[in-house]
Design a protein around this motif. Structure first.
Motif, mmCIF file in Angstrom:
data_model
loop_
_atom_site.group_PDB
_atom_site.id
_atom_site.type_symbol
_atom_site.label_atom_id
_atom_site.label_comp_id
_atom_site.label_asym_id
_atom_site.label_seq_id
_atom_site.Cartn_x
_atom_site.Cartn_y
_atom_site.Cartn_z
ATOM 1 N N CYS A 17 64.639 -80.556 79.440
ATOM 2 C CA CYS A 17 64.298 -79.458 78.539
ATOM 3 C C CYS A 17 65.219 -78.255 78.762
ATOM 4 N N VAL A 18 65.688 -77.678 77.658
ATOM 5 C CA VAL A 18 66.550 -76.499 77.693
ATOM 6 C C VAL A 18 65.812 -75.353 77.020
ATOM 7 N N PHE A 27 71.227 -75.557 67.224
ATOM 8 C CA PHE A 27 70.313 -76.699 67.130
ATOM 9 C C PHE A 27 69.043 -76.472 67.941
ATOM 10 N N VAL A 28 67.913 -76.830 67.340
ATOM 11 C CA VAL A 28 66.617 -76.858 68.019
ATOM 12 C C VAL A 28 66.012 -78.230 67.769
ATOM 13 N N PHE A 41 64.735 -76.030 72.999
ATOM 14 C CA PHE A 41 63.665 -75.194 72.464
ATOM 15 C C PHE A 41 64.270 -73.941 71.832
ATOM 16 N N PRO A 42 63.560 -73.338 70.879
ATOM 17 C CA PRO A 42 64.097 -72.138 70.232
ATOM 18 C C PRO A 42 64.162 -70.958 71.187
ATOM 19 N N ASP A 58 53.903 -81.817 77.131
ATOM 20 C CA ASP A 58 53.135 -81.141 76.080
ATOM 21 C C ASP A 58 54.038 -80.249 75.228
ATOM 22 N N ASP A 59 54.975 -79.563 75.877
ATOM 23 C CA ASP A 59 55.910 -78.709 75.139
ATOM 24 C C ASP A 59 56.751 -79.528 74.163
ATOM 25 N N ILE A 60 57.236 -80.683 74.615
ATOM 26 C CA ILE A 60 58.080 -81.530 73.766
ATOM 27 C C ILE A 60 57.296 -82.041 72.564
#
Length: 442
Positions: A17-18, A27-28, A41-42, A58-60
């Motif tokens: 994750c970035v 890109f998001v 991520f934004p 969960d974030d993904i």
């Protein structure tokens, strides 16, 4: 069934994750490149408060949900340029569903009997009576009912095994692309080579003869994966996301705080052409040059209208420019003319605000559920007259909105949330001194 040993090359989700960085191409989303998976991520979406794998997972899944909700399939191709064709065609939901089915139920094994119409075989009389029209033989009163065709049980051992192998193929393909989201399970490789035409034919035939909704959904997702792979020249690369996250940002804010019928507040123009009896009325959606992102209404003692412009800018590095400021004032003036004939309505009840993304710090005193903060306001030098005659909408207030909080709750809204944002703008406008400064304040 599956190799339960850890795959040593599997990366940590915290490394996949970035957060907090804008890519060169803006890109998001999710990118897979020859075995390497990255999730972008934004800007303003903060890293989880703990390093638990489930937090990142969960974030993904939340990011996938938000991007899907605002894709061209959801909003219509003509309404935005959110996700480009190559990206949005990646059927990430099919990959997730197929792998989830495997984790919950194992590989698909056909247990349902398959039937066909035939002259002979093991007859199922119940299905034959319901599905086959009999013929009448003989003359009255010696008539008899004769079946020329029967519904018989079909032997489909080879086809059933092929369905299982296709599922194995799809599971392994899903594991290769997004398997790190699901732990250490490394599935078996299918023994059949990829054959898109054969796989599609077998799946569609089975779907036509299956009435189990759970299996139909699995087959459809398998079909989506096969069709996607069959159209791709290079299956080592895949992506799901957008280079235009500002449209997602606008959509989120509009769904949470906006009214549905905001088109009544769209300014329109008409061209009057010399020597022509007709006029060109520029009132269609595509020709409307001025369209507020979001109109929020608050009805208390009297109606208050808030014109919100969602800006996906990196505060304080980038702030809305003069053009955006002038458009906000133009919207407000148009709305003011619309309200002149309504008792107790005036320009004093119209407010302007820019909504920018940020990452709220843990432990910071943020009162609202969406974690909102004021940072300043903008105004035009040439509109500074008598302070008593100034309209609230001539100042456009800056509001920071925590990205994680709105993406995790999309697209929920409530009167309480609207009232909280209105208070941030209204109360701030009452304490701001008369000034032409455009500098943001913390």
């Amino acid at each position: 069934m599956a190799n339960q040993e850890p795959k040593h090359s599997r990366p940590k989700l915290s490394d996949v994750c970035v957060y907090g960085l804008k890519q060169e191409d803006e890109f998001v989303g999710i990118r897979y490149n020859d075995g390497d998976l990255k999730v972008y991520f934004p800007f303003g979406y903060s890293r989880p408060s703990s390093d638990e794998e489930q937090k990142y997972r969960d974030d993904i899944l939340n990011l996938v949900s938000v991007l899907s909700a605002y894709s061209k399939e959801s909003l219509g191709v003509g309404e935005n340029r959110m996700l480009n064709d190559e990206n949005v065609h990646f059927p990430i939901h099919a990959y997730i569903h197929v792998f989830n089915y495997f984790l919950n139920h194992g590989y698909y094994v056909e247990n349902e009997p398959v039937y066909k119409r035939a002259k002979g075989g093991k007859i199922n009389w119940s299905k034959t009576i319901k599905q086959v029209r009999p013929q009448i033989a003989g003359d009255f009163p010696n008539e008899s009912v004769v079946y020329l065709d029967f519904v018989t049980k079909k032997s489909a051992h080879n086809e059933n095994e092929l369905i299982t192998q296709i599922h194995k193929f799809c599971v392994y393909e899903a594991y290769e692309k997004i398997g790190c989201l699901f732990g250490f399970m490394q599935p078996e490789k299918a023994i059949v080579p990829f054959n898109a035409e054969l796989f599609v034919s077998v799946l569609r035939t089975r779907m036509a003869n299956t009435f189990n909704e759970k299996h139909l959904l699995l087959f459809q997702n398998m079909l989506d994966i096969i069709c996607y792979m069959g159209k791709r020249e290079d299956n080592r690369k895949a992506s799901f996301g957008t280079n235009d996250f500002e449209y997602v940002w606008e959509g989120l804010i509009d769904h949470v705080f906006g009214i549905d019928d905001k088109d009544k507040y769209f300014p329109h123009c008409t061209w009057k052409i010399d020597n022509d009896e007709k006029s060109l009325d520029w009132r269609s959606e595509k020709r409307t040059a001025l369209r507020p992102d979001t109109i929020m209404e608050l009805t208390d003692d009297c109606k208050k209208i808030f014109i919100l412009d969602a800006k996906y800018y990196q505060y304080p590095r980038t702030l809305p420019g003069t053009g955006s400021i002038l458009k906000q004032i133009a919207y407000a003036e148009f709305i003011e003319t619309q309200l002149r004939d309504i008792p107790d309505q005036a320009g004093n009840d119209i407010f302007n605000a820019f909504i920018l993304p940020y990452a709220a710090e843990d432990g910071r005193n943020v009162e609202t559920s969406y974690r909102l903060e004021n940072f300043g306001y903008a105004e035009c030098d040439w509109r500074k007259g008598d302070a008593q005659d100034a309209k609230p909408y001539e100042r456009i207030y800056g509001i920071l909105l925590d990205v994680r909080s709105i993406m995790q709750r999309h697209p929920k809204s409530s009167d309480k949330d609207i009232a909280e944002l209105a208070a941030k703008i209204d109360n701030y406008s009452n304490i701001m001194p008369s000034s032409s400064s455009l500098s943001p304040s913390s």
